[in-house]
Design a protein around this motif. Structure first.
Motif, PDB file in Angstrom:
ATOM      1  N   THR A 121      16.886   7.785   0.147  1.00  0.00           N
ATOM      2  CA  THR A 121      15.596   7.384  -0.398  1.00  0.00           C
ATOM      3  C   THR A 121      15.225   6.055   0.252  1.00  0.00           C
ATOM      4  O   THR A 121      16.041   5.423   0.935  1.00  0.00           O
ATOM      5  N   TYR A 122      14.006   5.623   0.032  1.00  0.00           N
ATOM      6  CA  TYR A 122      13.588   4.313   0.560  1.00  0.00           C
ATOM      7  C   TYR A 122      14.521   3.213   0.064  1.00  0.00           C
ATOM      8  O   TYR A 122      14.750   2.227   0.766  1.00  0.00           O
ATOM      9  N   ARG A 123      15.093   3.385  -1.130  1.00  0.00           N
ATOM     10  CA  ARG A 123      15.958   2.345  -1.700  1.00  0.00           C
ATOM     11  C   ARG A 123      17.111   1.972  -0.767  1.00  0.00           C
ATOM     12  O   ARG A 123      17.492   0.801  -0.673  1.00  0.00           O
ATOM     13  N   GLU A 124      17.690   2.981  -0.074  1.00  0.00           N
ATOM     14  CA  GLU A 124      18.801   2.688   0.829  1.00  0.00           C
ATOM     15  C   GLU A 124      18.384   1.710   1.921  1.00  0.00           C
ATOM     16  O   GLU A 124      19.190   0.905   2.392  1.00  0.00           O
ATOM     17  N   LEU A 125      17.115   1.770   2.327  1.00  0.00           N
ATOM     18  CA  LEU A 125      16.635   0.837   3.356  1.00  0.00           C
ATOM     19  C   LEU A 125      16.595  -0.592   2.838  1.00  0.00           C
ATOM     20  O   LEU A 125      16.736  -1.545   3.613  1.00  0.00           O
ATOM     21  N   LEU A 156       0.682   5.246  -7.641  1.00  0.00           N
ATOM     22  CA  LEU A 156       0.835   4.022  -8.433  1.00  0.00           C
ATOM     23  C   LEU A 156       2.290   3.636  -8.638  1.00  0.00           C
ATOM     24  O   LEU A 156       2.591   2.469  -8.902  1.00  0.00           O
ATOM     25  N   ASP A 157       3.205   4.595  -8.534  1.00  0.00           N
ATOM     26  CA  ASP A 157       4.639   4.311  -8.644  1.00  0.00           C
ATOM     27  C   ASP A 157       5.306   4.352  -7.270  1.00  0.00           C
ATOM     28  O   ASP A 157       6.399   4.899  -7.103  1.00  0.00           O
ATOM     29  N   HIS A 158       4.649   3.749  -6.291  1.00  0.00           N
ATOM     30  CA  HIS A 158       5.187   3.689  -4.934  1.00  0.00           C
ATOM     31  C   HIS A 158       6.306   2.653  -4.916  1.00  0.00           C
ATOM     32  O   HIS A 158       6.110   1.493  -4.548  1.00  0.00           O
ATOM     33  N   SER A 159       7.490   3.076  -5.365  1.00  0.00           N
ATOM     34  CA  SER A 159       8.630   2.177  -5.535  1.00  0.00           C
ATOM     35  C   SER A 159       9.851   2.762  -4.829  1.00  0.00           C
ATOM     36  O   SER A 159       9.835   3.929  -4.409  1.00  0.00           O
ATOM     37  N   PHE A 196       2.072  -1.562  -1.306  1.00  0.00           N
ATOM     38  CA  PHE A 196       3.412  -1.792  -0.771  1.00  0.00           C
ATOM     39  C   PHE A 196       4.204  -2.797  -1.619  1.00  0.00           C
ATOM     40  O   PHE A 196       5.379  -3.033  -1.346  1.00  0.00           O
ATOM     41  N   ALA A 197       3.591  -3.383  -2.646  1.00  0.00           N
ATOM     42  CA  ALA A 197       4.165  -4.546  -3.324  1.00  0.00           C
ATOM     43  C   ALA A 197       5.462  -4.272  -4.066  1.00  0.00           C
ATOM     44  O   ALA A 197       6.281  -5.174  -4.254  1.00  0.00           O
ATOM     45  N   LYS A 198       5.679  -3.027  -4.509  1.00  0.00           N
ATOM     46  CA  LYS A 198       6.867  -2.722  -5.321  1.00  0.00           C
ATOM     47  C   LYS A 198       8.072  -2.288  -4.493  1.00  0.00           C
ATOM     48  O   LYS A 198       9.135  -2.009  -5.045  1.00  0.00           O
ATOM     49  N   LEU A 199       7.937  -2.242  -3.184  1.00  0.00           N
ATOM     50  CA  LEU A 199       8.918  -1.556  -2.364  1.00  0.00           C
ATOM     51  C   LEU A 199      10.143  -2.384  -1.978  1.00  0.00           C
ATOM     52  O   LEU A 199      11.243  -1.845  -1.885  1.00  0.00           O
ATOM     53  N   THR A 200       9.989  -3.670  -1.736  1.00  0.00           N
ATOM     54  CA  THR A 200      11.117  -4.460  -1.246  1.00  0.00           C
ATOM     55  C   THR A 200      10.911  -5.940  -1.527  1.00  0.00           C
ATOM     56  O   THR A 200       9.772  -6.400  -1.649  1.00  0.00           O
ATOM     57  N   ILE A 201      12.024  -6.657  -1.582  1.00  0.00           N
ATOM     58  CA  ILE A 201      11.958  -8.124  -1.709  1.00  0.00           C
ATOM     59  C   ILE A 201      12.182  -8.791  -0.358  1.00  0.00           C
ATOM     60  O   ILE A 201      12.056 -10.014  -0.235  1.00  0.00           O
ATOM     61  N   HIS A 202      12.491  -7.995   0.674  1.00  0.00           N
ATOM     62  CA  HIS A 202      12.878  -8.548   1.965  1.00  0.00           C
ATOM     63  C   HIS A 202      11.658  -8.837   2.848  1.00  0.00           C
ATOM     64  O   HIS A 202      10.902  -7.925   3.202  1.00  0.00           O
TER      65      HIS A 202
END
Length: 255
Positions: A121-125, A156-159, A196-202
């Protein structure tokens, strides 16, 4: 208790089987994934794995709202999945939804879809910045998001956990899941970038996505990066404030 259901035309032949797994959900099926908010189970349908999501009973206000004024999460998930497929966007094949209500209140609901296997999933990135072909996958994901926006899809839940990724030998495929919060309308520039705001802290990932989105849109990189980074920081601040408030409330309840 009244039951309302809708079954995809391709699966109506299996309606008795679907009825059975919903009515016996508590005692049948294989538990799958995170069970914190909702319950997920897998069932076998003639050699095909299907995913059943049981949404928890909402609070009393939403029991009234879902009964009389709003579509349930299960209903929306089914409707939006079909809409996405019509628009050429990948999502696990929708099968059915079920709702249970009393004369005055909404109780629980279920959304059924085919189980979709994926490589990550995107989370692994976000966890492993050295994941093989990290930048290539991230840029492809950004183009995928641009295509959503071009098709007037506002997820809306693009996380991080809500996009499944198939590597497919470099021809990456992306599947959206957890679909109950979506809007279908043209998006202005800020809404697109804020998505894109919910996707990453990096910051490094924001830089790559900003660069690729600038290439997709023809807009200035700095303009996109500044908005995307600002919205990411604002979301993180709001999220952590909410978590601190929850901890305080739990502490007060224990006293």
């Amino acid at each position: 208790m009244k039951i309302k259901k809708a079954i995809h035309n391709s699966f109506k032949i299996h309606s008795n089987f679907l009825d059975n797994i919903i009515l016996n959900f508590d005692t049948k099926g294989e538990t799958y994934g995170n069970q914190d908010r909702n319950s997920l189970k897998l069932f076998d349908l003639e050699g095909k794995s299907i995913n059943v999501k049981s949404f928890r009973v909402p609070n009393i206000i939403n029991q009234i709202a879902y009964k009389f004024f709003r579509k349930s999460k299960a209903h929306r998930s089914f409707e939006y999945a079909n809409k996405l497929l019509e628009l050429g966007v990948e999502t696990p094949q929708p099968i059915a939804y079920y709702e249970f209500t009393t004369p005055f209140l909404f109780k629980n609901s279920f959304y059924i879809s085919e189980q979709q296997d994926c490589d990550l999933t995107y989370r692994e990135l976000t966890i492993n910045l050295n994941y093989p072909d990290h930048e290539s996958i991230l840029r492809a994901f950004t183009r995928f998001t641009f295509e959503l926006h071009e098709k007037s899809i506002h997820f809306l839940d693009h996380s991080p956990g809500n996009t499944l990724i198939e590597l497919n030998k470099g021809d990456y495929k992306f599947y959206l899941v957890d679909l109950n919060r979506m809007a279908f309308k043209p998006l202005d520039f800020k809404t697109r970038v804020k998505n894109f705001a919910k996707l990453t802290i990096h910051k490094s990932m924001i830089e790559v996505m900003s660069d690729e989105y600038a290439k997709c849109t023809g807009k200035d990189y700095n303009e996109i990066f500044n908005v995307m980074w600002e919205e990411t920081q604002a979301f993180q601040a709001k999220y952590h404030n909410k978590q601190r408030l929850k901890k305080r409330l739990k502490f007060w309840k224990r006293m």
